[in-house]
Enzyme design. Structure first.
Site, short mmCIF file in Angstrom:
data_model
loop_
_atom_site.label_atom_id
_atom_site.label_comp_id
_atom_site.label_asym_id
_atom_site.label_seq_id
_atom_site.Cartn_x
_atom_site.Cartn_y
_atom_site.Cartn_z
N TYR A 144 0.83 -1.21 0.00
CA TYR A 144 0.00 0.00 0.00
C TYR A 144 0.86 1.26 0.00
CZ TYR A 144 -4.64 -2.04 0.85
OH TYR A 144 -5.84 -2.69 0.75
N LYS A 195 3.67 -15.18 1.83
CA LYS A 195 3.83 -15.87 0.54
C LYS A 195 5.32 -16.13 0.37
CE LYS A 195 2.12 -17.44 -3.35
NZ LYS A 195 1.18 -18.59 -3.43
N ASP A 227 -2.53 -18.19 0.00
CA ASP A 227 -3.56 -18.90 -0.76
C ASP A 227 -4.16 -20.02 0.07
OD1 ASP A 227 -1.06 -20.16 -0.90
OD2 ASP A 227 -1.29 -20.79 -3.00
N ASP A 251 -5.94 -7.20 4.18
CA ASP A 251 -7.12 -6.58 3.59
C ASP A 251 -8.06 -7.66 3.06
OD1 ASP A 251 -8.79 -4.53 2.46
OD2 ASP A 251 -7.89 -4.98 0.51
N ASP A 255 -11.71 -9.51 5.04
CA ASP A 255 -13.06 -9.54 4.45
C ASP A 255 -13.61 -10.96 4.46
OD1 ASP A 255 -13.04 -6.80 3.86
OD2 ASP A 255 -13.89 -7.09 1.86
C1 IPM Z 1 -10.21 -1.64 4.35
C2 IPM Z 1 -10.54 -1.03 3.02
C3 IPM Z 1 -9.45 -0.06 2.64
C4 IPM Z 1 -8.17 -0.83 2.50
C5 IPM Z 1 -9.72 0.78 1.39
C6 IPM Z 1 -11.05 1.49 1.45
C7 IPM Z 1 -8.61 1.77 1.13
O1 IPM Z 1 -10.74 -2.01 2.07
O2 IPM Z 1 -10.10 -0.88 5.34
O3 IPM Z 1 -10.05 -2.85 4.41
O4 IPM Z 1 -7.90 -1.40 1.44
O5 IPM Z 1 -7.43 -0.89 3.47
MG MG Z 2 -10.68 -3.98 2.85
#
Ligand code: IPM
Ligand code: MG
Length: 365
Positions: A144, A195, A227, A251, A255
């Protein structure tokens, strides 16, 4: 008893942000009244809302207001309206600027399944029942932020997009320590995700984490390639307790871990630095498709308030009250659309907020 005074910066942001923030602030005020905590609120602009008002996703005044506070409560940023802007002007840049500007290198993302919501998960009950995972994501390094980055022209005039995944030893060590300490307060198991079979940056990551492990001999350390970790998360998530990983892998995996619980609308997060205020925010985004329709689930935002009370203000009693109120409204059958199931009562964002206030006022034992 003297009142304790805290300065809280509110960043409602975009989309459903202002709606869920309103509920969270009501909850915080009420629990403050109950426990004699006094909150002074400052609202500042970030993301698309800031772009519209000032042309920048993170105005300097916002960062300064955040720096002056005890904690920052953020809702969500982004939306279709700003999606075609160049990357340095996008709302997301505001969030990244906030993370780096406040030095928030450690992102804690819990994914705990609530018994009331097991049937909201897309996975089978026996797979998700009892899941309780904490993802510790490195937040201010890796791909990032690594240099060089940009879209450059090659010698032939072709464009070439570049990002760099890089970690220094000290960056790995500090997030590693947070992760080992977190694991110690939880189930005592840490899985480091990398990785290392392909990337040098991951080889260094793994070496440092192994080095650190000698200081934390009570913690059971394992390693997975990213993975495989993604596969294991959906195959057998109960094997995980605490996960530590870099920015990009974190990230993605956070999710996936969030969705085990049925709805990303339920999950809070904390972003912490070495010192200075932390930022507390839902894992979910700004949901522009339902913004302004009183359909959003405010629970992740409310649980972010609880995390703020616990981690930033050291008020576990206040955090416990809020978490109990959330369980109580779920027990009472209230559901927003994202977690709705048969036989439950469908409510909007505001009504969910009212139910939470009621549960705080009249806790059932
Ligand atoms: C998160 C989001 C952010 C990230 C985006 C909105 C920049 O997906 O907080 O996970 O990728 O970190
Ligand atoms: Mg995210």
């Amino acid at each position: 008893m003297t009142q304790q005074q805290y300065r809280i910066t509110l960043l409602p942001g975009d989309g459903i942000g202002p709606e869920i923030m309103a509920v969270a602030v009501d909850v915080l005020k009420l629990v403050g009244q109950q426990l004699n905590l006094n909150f002074e609120f400052q609202t500042a602009l970030v993301g698309g809302a800031a772009i519209d008002a000032t042309g920048e996703p993170l105005p300097a005044a916002t960062l300064e207001t955040c720096r002056q506070s005890d904690a920052v409560l953020l809702a969500a940023i982004g939306g279709w309206k700003w999606d075609s802007l160049p990357s340095h002007q996008r709302p997301e840049r505001g969030l990244l600027g906030l993370r780096s500007g406040l030095g928030l290198f450690a992102n804690l993302r819990p994914a705990k399944i609530l018994p009331q919501l097991i049937d909201a998960s897309t996975l089978k009950r026996e797979v998700v029942e009892g899941v309780d995972i904490m993802v510790v994501r490195e937040l201010t390094g890796g791909i990032y932020f690594g240099q060089p980055k940009g879209i450059f022209a090659t010698e032939t005039g072709e464009k070439r997009g570049v990002n760099t995944m890089a970690y220094t030893e000290s960056e790995i060590d500090r997030i590693g320590r947070v992760a080992f300490e977190t694991a110690r307060k939880r189930g005592g198991k840490l899985c480091s995700v990398d990785k290392a079979n392909v990337l040098e940056v991951s080889q260094l990551w793994r070496d440092r984490i192994i080095q650190l492990a000698s200081e934390y001999q009570d913690i059971e350390l394992t390693h997975l390639y990213v993975d495989n970790a993604a596969m294991q998360l959906v195959r057998a998530p109960k094997q995980f307790d605490t996960i530590v990983t870099g920015n990009l892998f974190g990230d993605i995996l956070s999710d996936a871990a969030a969705m085990l619980t049925g709805s990303i609308g339920m999950l809070p997060s904390a972003s912490l630095g070495a010192n200075g205020p932390g930022v507390f925010e839902p894992v979910h985004g700004s949901a522009p498709d339902i913004a302004g329709q009183d359909k959003a689930n405010p629970i992740a935002q409310v649980l972010s308030v609880a995390m703020m009370l616990r981690y930033a203000l050291d008020k576990p009693e206040a955090a416990d009250r809020i978490e109990r109120a959330v369980l109580q409204v779920l027990d009472n059958g209230y559901r927003t659309g994202d977690i709705m199931s048969n036989g439950m009562t469908l409510v909007g964002c505001r009504a969910m907020g009212d139910a939470l206030l009621q549960a705080l006022e009249k806790p059932q034992s």
